[in-house]
Motif scaffolding. Structure first.
Motif, short mmCIF file in Angstrom:
data_model
loop_
_atom_site.label_atom_id
_atom_site.label_comp_id
_atom_site.label_asym_id
_atom_site.label_seq_id
_atom_site.Cartn_x
_atom_site.Cartn_y
_atom_site.Cartn_z
N LEU A 149 0.83 -1.21 0.00
CA LEU A 149 0.00 0.00 0.00
C LEU A 149 0.87 1.26 0.00
O LEU A 149 0.58 2.23 -0.72
N LEU A 153 1.23 4.23 -2.75
CA LEU A 153 0.97 5.61 -2.36
C LEU A 153 2.12 6.54 -2.73
O LEU A 153 1.92 7.65 -3.20
N SER A 197 -10.60 7.65 9.76
CA SER A 197 -10.68 7.17 8.38
C SER A 197 -11.91 6.29 8.19
O SER A 197 -12.61 6.38 7.16
N GLY A 303 -5.53 -3.99 -2.27
CA GLY A 303 -4.90 -2.68 -2.09
C GLY A 303 -5.47 -1.65 -3.05
O GLY A 303 -5.71 -0.49 -2.67
N VAL A 306 -8.92 -0.59 -1.84
CA VAL A 306 -8.81 0.37 -0.73
C VAL A 306 -8.54 1.77 -1.27
O VAL A 306 -9.17 2.75 -0.86
N SER A 307 -7.59 1.88 -2.19
CA SER A 307 -7.24 3.18 -2.76
C SER A 307 -8.42 3.79 -3.53
O SER A 307 -8.72 4.98 -3.39
N SER A 310 -11.22 4.89 -1.02
CA SER A 310 -10.81 6.05 -0.24
C SER A 310 -10.87 7.33 -1.06
O SER A 310 -11.38 8.37 -0.61
N THR A 320 -6.10 9.97 0.86
CA THR A 320 -4.73 9.65 1.29
C THR A 320 -4.68 9.38 2.79
O THR A 320 -4.03 8.45 3.25
N VAL A 323 -6.18 5.97 3.43
CA VAL A 323 -5.24 4.90 3.09
C VAL A 323 -4.17 4.77 4.18
O VAL A 323 -3.77 3.66 4.55
#
Length: 480
Positions: A149, A153, A197, A303, A306-307, A310, A320, A323
């Protein structure tokens, strides 16, 4: 949306109702001194506040499981919500509370020692090896997952090898230093980021009116994977997880009072269930159903999901931060996985952990083995982790049932989920390609035979143990 919101509400109600019932069954005693005081060593045993213990417990147990597991479980549709809610209230939170409280009553003992005491000395050796293996798998999975992850990022600003190295260095420090130096100091901050989050993603789902599907048993996995047993192993940490039984003794050794147990152990599992509901709902709503979700999982794994979730829910900056909250989850479980492994081995070999040299020679081989495991395919590791994880939960539930049976208390609260998961894990290993590869129908039959046999053995052993002179709890001097 109604299924999702109703599930979250039921989880909260479960804490105040069934959680209170389980607490009453166990019977915490406020006047008893806890291991944090009776065995205080300044390293693993030391008292910390209820708030700090709760946040540490949440981060300890909430690795990638309540996010990655529900995302993959979302392929089954809203039936995943059912397992998260029922599993969390009646299995996972019960599992966490009982293992935590029984550990407190037995000087903060880990699962292998408890298994040896309540299921026989042979089981101590079996569970010891099994627990260390599970923790190594967890530690390794929780190195590679956040590293991936972070690599996504940071992009060109980093390399996978460098990130892995940094995480390993952190894990070494968190494993060796006293629990209040890194874990006790930074976890409350990490916990706040995690909760922010999760609330951010959940709030965005509600206020944007995301099309979260309602409960319908007409939903099917895109690959026609059977709900039983696969769903119950795919979604583990958000509903029931044996990994938690390896983590609760960390907090059992820092809990100030038995009356704090329901909030710390039962309550934090409910919180994890809410997190699991949020990510399952997000995965179901944003990718045009299970087929679309399956395609994105095949393209970039959990992954990428998730990105995408988000960023879609919270924008570039908020995404961000979300994450980062997800990255914190596995890191703050990976470090305690290695710490638990060190403590279990130390207890097994009866080696005091006051001196750092004693901690070092146990921890170094663990990290060497884990580094070697990072070279293995992540998907393969996760499959073995899922089965080992839920099998550990089965053992912990049978230990709790034995404890309550001997104490002449309501052992059904642990035994019923224990029987169910015995059937699920047995079916899985009999049928899965990583196991025996037997066809599903035959696996159901053989698993049922195994489950009945284990249940009969339990009652025979439990009646014998109740008539023996076994001491349920360590004799601890009461607080003055």
């Amino acid at each position: 949306m109604f299924t999702f919101l109703g599930g979250v509400i039921l989880l909260i109600i479960g804490y105040f109702t069934y959680g209170k019932f389980v607490e009453k069954v166990f019977g915490p005693k406020q006047e008893r001194s806890t291991p944090a005081f009776t065995h205080k060593d300044g390293v693993d045993y030391l008292p910390m506040s209820e708030k700090k213990n709760s946040l540490i417990q949440l981060l300890n147990i909430a690795g990638v499981g309540p996010i990655f597991g529900p995302i993959m479980g979302a392929l089954y549709g809203p039936v995943a919500f059912v397992w998260i809610v029922i599993g969390c209230i009646f299995a996972g939170a019960v599992h966490d509370y009982l293992t935590g409280m029984i550990s407190i009553r037995n000087r903060g003992a880990h699962l292998p020692e408890l298994a040896g005491k309540f299921l026989g000395k042979f089981m101590k050796h079996v569970v010891n090896g099994f627990a260390v293996l599970l923790l190594l798998l967890v530690g390794t999975v929780f190195v590679t997952a956040p590293a991936g992850l972070l690599n996504n990022l940071l992009g060109d600003w980093s390399s996978m090898g460098m990130i892995l190295g940094v995480i390993f260095v952190y894990y070494v420090l968190a494993t060796l230093l006293p629990v209040d130096k890194i874990i006790g100091r930074f976890y409350p901050i990490f916990g706040a980021l995690l909760l922010i989050s999760a609330v951010g993603v959940g709030g965005a789902l509600i206020f944007t009116g995301a099309p979260i599907p309602e409960l319908s048993f007409s939903n099917f996995h895109p690959d026609n994977a059977p709900i039983f047993p696969l769903l119950f192993l795919t979604i583990s940490c958000g509903a029931l997880s044996g990994f938690h039984a390896t983590q609760t003794p960390i907090i059992s050794r820092t809990t100030q009072n038995e009356s704090q147990g329901r909030k710390i152990f039962y309550g934090m599992m409910i919180t994890e269930g809410v997190i699991a509901m949020i990510w399952a709902a997000a995965a179901m709503s944003l990718f045009d159903g299970p087929v679309g979700l399956n395609e994105i999982l095949a393209t970039g794994g959990t992954g990428l999901v998730v990105s995408e979730v988000s960023t879609a829910m919270l924008g570039a900056i908020g995404g961000t931060l979300a994450v980062l909250g997800v990255i914190i989850l596995p890191i703050t479980s990976g470090d305690t996985a290695f710490r638990s492994a060190r403590m279990i081995i130390a207890d097994y070999l009866k080696i005091s952990q006051k001196k750092i040299a004693s901690r070092l020679w146990i921890a170094v081989p663990l990290f060497i083995i884990s580094f070697a495991l990072t070279k293995i395919d992540f998907t393969l590791l996760w499959r073995y982790f899922s089965w080992a994880n839920q099998s550990t939960a089965v053992i912990a539930l049978w230990v709790a049932a034995m404890y309550l049976f001997i104490a002449k208390k309501n052992y059904w609260i642990a035994m019923i989920p224990g029987v169910f998961m015995t059937m699920a894990t047995s079916t899985y290993i009999l049928n899965a390609p990583i196991g025996f590869g037997i066809n599903l129908t035959t696996s159901y039959i053989l698993a049922a035979i195994i489950t009945v046999a284990i249940t009969v053995i339990f009652f025979v052993a439990a009646k014998k143990a109740r008539n023996s002179d076994i001491e349920l709890d360590e004799d601890i001097t009461k607080v003055a």
